[in-house]
Design a protein around this motif. Structure first.
Motif, PDB file in Angstrom:
ATOM      1  N   ALA A   1       0.850  -1.232  -0.220  1.00  0.00           N
ATOM      2  CA  ALA A   1      -0.013  -0.102   0.280  1.00  0.00           C
ATOM      3  C   ALA A   1       0.687   1.177   0.042  1.00  0.00           C
ATOM      4  O   ALA A   1       0.404   2.231  -0.801  1.00  0.00           O
ATOM      5  CB  ALA A   1      -1.019  -0.058   0.995  1.00  0.00           C
ATOM      6  N   GLN A   2       1.849   1.265   0.677  1.00  0.00           N
ATOM      7  CA  GLN A   2       2.755   2.563   0.700  1.00  0.00           C
ATOM      8  C   GLN A   2       3.344   2.712  -0.559  1.00  0.00           C
ATOM      9  O   GLN A   2       3.603   4.066  -0.868  1.00  0.00           O
ATOM     10  CB  GLN A   2       3.995   2.123   1.962  1.00  0.00           C
ATOM     11  N   GLN A   3       3.731   1.875  -1.313  1.00  0.00           N
ATOM     12  CA  GLN A   3       4.374   2.268  -2.817  1.00  0.00           C
ATOM     13  C   GLN A   3       3.136   2.624  -3.457  1.00  0.00           C
ATOM     14  O   GLN A   3       3.060   3.493  -4.516  1.00  0.00           O
ATOM     15  CB  GLN A   3       4.843   0.920  -3.205  1.00  0.00           C
ATOM     16  N   ALA A   4       1.937   1.817  -3.748  1.00  0.00           N
ATOM     17  CA  ALA A   4       0.875   2.268  -4.610  1.00  0.00           C
ATOM     18  C   ALA A   4       0.285   3.616  -4.279  1.00  0.00           C
ATOM     19  O   ALA A   4       0.181   4.412  -5.248  1.00  0.00           O
ATOM     20  CB  ALA A   4      -0.243   1.236  -4.544  1.00  0.00           C
ATOM     21  N   GLN A   5       0.062   4.231  -2.946  1.00  0.00           N
ATOM     22  CA  GLN A   5      -0.506   5.333  -2.834  1.00  0.00           C
ATOM     23  C   GLN A   5       0.692   6.514  -2.988  1.00  0.00           C
ATOM     24  O   GLN A   5       0.221   7.477  -3.465  1.00  0.00           O
ATOM     25  CB  GLN A   5      -1.052   5.233  -1.349  1.00  0.00           C
ATOM     26  N   ALA A   6       1.954   6.302  -2.715  1.00  0.00           N
ATOM     27  CA  ALA A   6       2.894   7.075  -3.060  1.00  0.00           C
ATOM     28  C   ALA A   6       3.061   7.417  -4.475  1.00  0.00           C
ATOM     29  O   ALA A   6       2.974   8.665  -4.952  1.00  0.00           O
ATOM     30  CB  ALA A   6       4.245   6.879  -2.338  1.00  0.00           C
ATOM     31  N   LEU A   7       2.924   6.216  -5.191  1.00  0.00           N
ATOM     32  CA  LEU A   7       3.289   6.626  -7.106  1.00  0.00           C
ATOM     33  C   LEU A   7       1.994   7.197  -7.396  1.00  0.00           C
ATOM     34  O   LEU A   7       1.982   7.975  -8.156  1.00  0.00           O
ATOM     35  CB  LEU A   7       3.187   5.159  -7.603  1.00  0.00           C
ATOM     36  N   ASN A   8       0.795   6.965  -6.643  1.00  0.00           N
ATOM     37  CA  ASN A   8      -0.456   7.807  -7.318  1.00  0.00           C
ATOM     38  C   ASN A   8      -0.454   9.435  -7.170  1.00  0.00           C
ATOM     39  O   ASN A   8      -1.016  10.078  -7.872  1.00  0.00           O
ATOM     40  CB  ASN A   8      -1.720   7.251  -6.452  1.00  0.00           C
ATOM     41  N   TYR A   9       0.609   9.723  -6.095  1.00  0.00           N
ATOM     42  CA  TYR A   9       0.307  11.383  -5.950  1.00  0.00           C
ATOM     43  C   TYR A   9       1.337  12.125  -7.057  1.00  0.00           C
ATOM     44  O   TYR A   9       1.551  13.123  -7.046  1.00  0.00           O
ATOM     45  CB  TYR A   9       1.129  11.622  -4.663  1.00  0.00           C
ATOM     46  N   SER A  10       1.931  11.228  -8.038  1.00  0.00           N
ATOM     47  CA  SER A  10       2.801  11.709  -8.958  1.00  0.00           C
ATOM     48  C   SER A  10       1.810  12.240 -10.211  1.00  0.00           C
ATOM     49  O   SER A  10       2.262  12.568 -11.144  1.00  0.00           O
ATOM     50  CB  SER A  10       3.839  10.774  -9.391  1.00  0.00           C
ATOM     51  N   TRP A  11       0.677  11.746 -10.091  1.00  0.00           N
ATOM     52  CA  TRP A  11      -0.356  12.444 -11.196  1.00  0.00           C
ATOM     53  C   TRP A  11      -0.266  13.773 -11.758  1.00  0.00           C
ATOM     54  O   TRP A  11      -0.193  13.848 -13.055  1.00  0.00           O
ATOM     55  CB  TRP A  11      -1.775  12.135 -11.075  1.00  0.00           C
ATOM     56  N   PRO A  12      -0.067  14.696 -10.775  1.00  0.00           N
ATOM     57  CA  PRO A  12       0.106  16.318 -11.537  1.00  0.00           C
ATOM     58  C   PRO A  12       1.335  16.233 -12.240  1.00  0.00           C
ATOM     59  O   PRO A  12       1.253  16.996 -13.407  1.00  0.00           O
ATOM     60  CB  PRO A  12       0.555  17.077 -10.179  1.00  0.00           C
ATOM     61  N   MET A  13       2.595  15.285 -12.264  1.00  0.00           N
ATOM     62  CA  MET A  13       3.512  15.388 -13.136  1.00  0.00           C
ATOM     63  C   MET A  13       3.119  14.891 -14.513  1.00  0.00           C
ATOM     64  O   MET A  13       3.450  15.312 -15.687  1.00  0.00           O
ATOM     65  CB  MET A  13       4.699  14.637 -12.784  1.00  0.00           C
TER      66      MET A  13
END
Length: 294
Positions: free
Chosen positions: A97-109
């Motif tokens: 979960a820690q990886q999936a949710q962190a990666l999701n926050y890169s969407w503005p890029m």
């Protein structure tokens, strides 16, 4: 009426709700497969949004708003809730979960990069630097800081997580082309996406889960991630004249999320997760700052 104090309260409430979502995803996926989770959470959210629209006396807007741009709404419904949540839940099924949710926050890029070919915007040196910093954080998270190995917990999971950011960015780019009430618009998107979800779930899975626990978790996801959090966020934006402050509050959620992930799911949070997430958030905030200066 502007009320920044109340807006901040709504934004903090939204951040708190968002911070529980990654944990809810993983709990639901213990009893549901990603297709079932998409189906039941979207059904829940569609019912909730329908009730809200009816209570607000806006039911008549559903048809009229859809008729203004039917093709656009059909496309938006394909992107979200269908493709976005299929990719997102697939990533959570395969990754910690820690990886999936962190990666999701890169969407503005992803939004910054897609705006170049789709909106004709220039990619400045500063924006490019922000993208490199953010995706450096992505690599940091995926490899747990072991750059020399480039060994991912799940390569497919990483691809799905990054695909979800691209789909979400596409949704928001095309979403700017429609007018009308935002809650009604979201309901129309969900109604347009629901047939895709029903067909896909019938083809690749089954509608009924083996345990009622998964249904409860899916209901929570539908009510919170796709429902109440969105409504609270809209209220926060409506009440403030300082959208930058409200937007910055939202970045508390990934760090709060790690607390829930560690204490409820029992995941050991890697130092690389914190480092990579900080890199992503700094890049996003810097990009927002540079965008306001242009």
């Amino acid at each position: 009426m502007i009320d920044n104090r109340k807006a901040s309260f709504y934004a903090l409430a939204t951040a708190l709700l968002w911070s529980t979502i990654a944990t809810a995803f993983k709990i639901a996926l213990q009893d549901l497969d990603p297709w079932q989770l998409v189906f039941w959470s979207v059904i829940t959210s569609t019912v909730l949004l329908s009730i809200i629209v009816v209570l607000q006396g806006k039911a008549g807007l559903v048809r009229s708003q859809f008729q203004t741009t039917p093709g656009l709404f059909l496309f938006l419904g394909l992107l979200n809730p269908f493709l976005y949540h299929v990719a997102l839940f697939g990533a959570y099924d395969l990754l910690p979960a820690q990886q999936a949710q962190a990666l999701n926050y890169s969407w503005p890029m992803a939004l910054t990069l897609l705006a170049v070919p789709l909106l004709g915007r220039r990619l400045s040196v500063k924006s490019l630097a922000c993208c490199l910093l953010a995706y450096g954080g992505v690599v940091m998270i995926c490899t747990r800081g072991e750059f020399q190995n480039l060994a991912f917990a799940s390569g497919q999971g990483v691809l799905l997580a990054l695909a979800s950011t691209v789909i979400w960015a596409l949704y928001w780019i095309f979403n700017t082309r429609r007018d009308g009430d935002p809650v009604v618009g979201l309901l129309i998107c969900f109604l347009c996406g629901l047939p895709w979800i029903i067909v896909a779930t019938g083809m690749f899975s089954s509608f009924w889960p083996s345990s009622p626990t998964g249904l409860v978790a899916a209901g929570y996801v539908g009510f919170v991630e796709m429902g109440f959090a969105y409504i609270l966020w809209l209220k926060a934006l409506k009440l403030t004249d300082n959208t930058a402050m409200i937007s910055n509050i939202s970045y508390l959620s990934p760090f709060l999320s790690l607390i829930f992930i560690a204490n409820i799911l029992g995941e050991s949070i890697y130092p690389a997760t914190y480092a990579g997430l900080i890199m992503i958030i700094v890049a996003v905030l810097a990009q927002q700052h540079f965008s306001r200066q242009q």
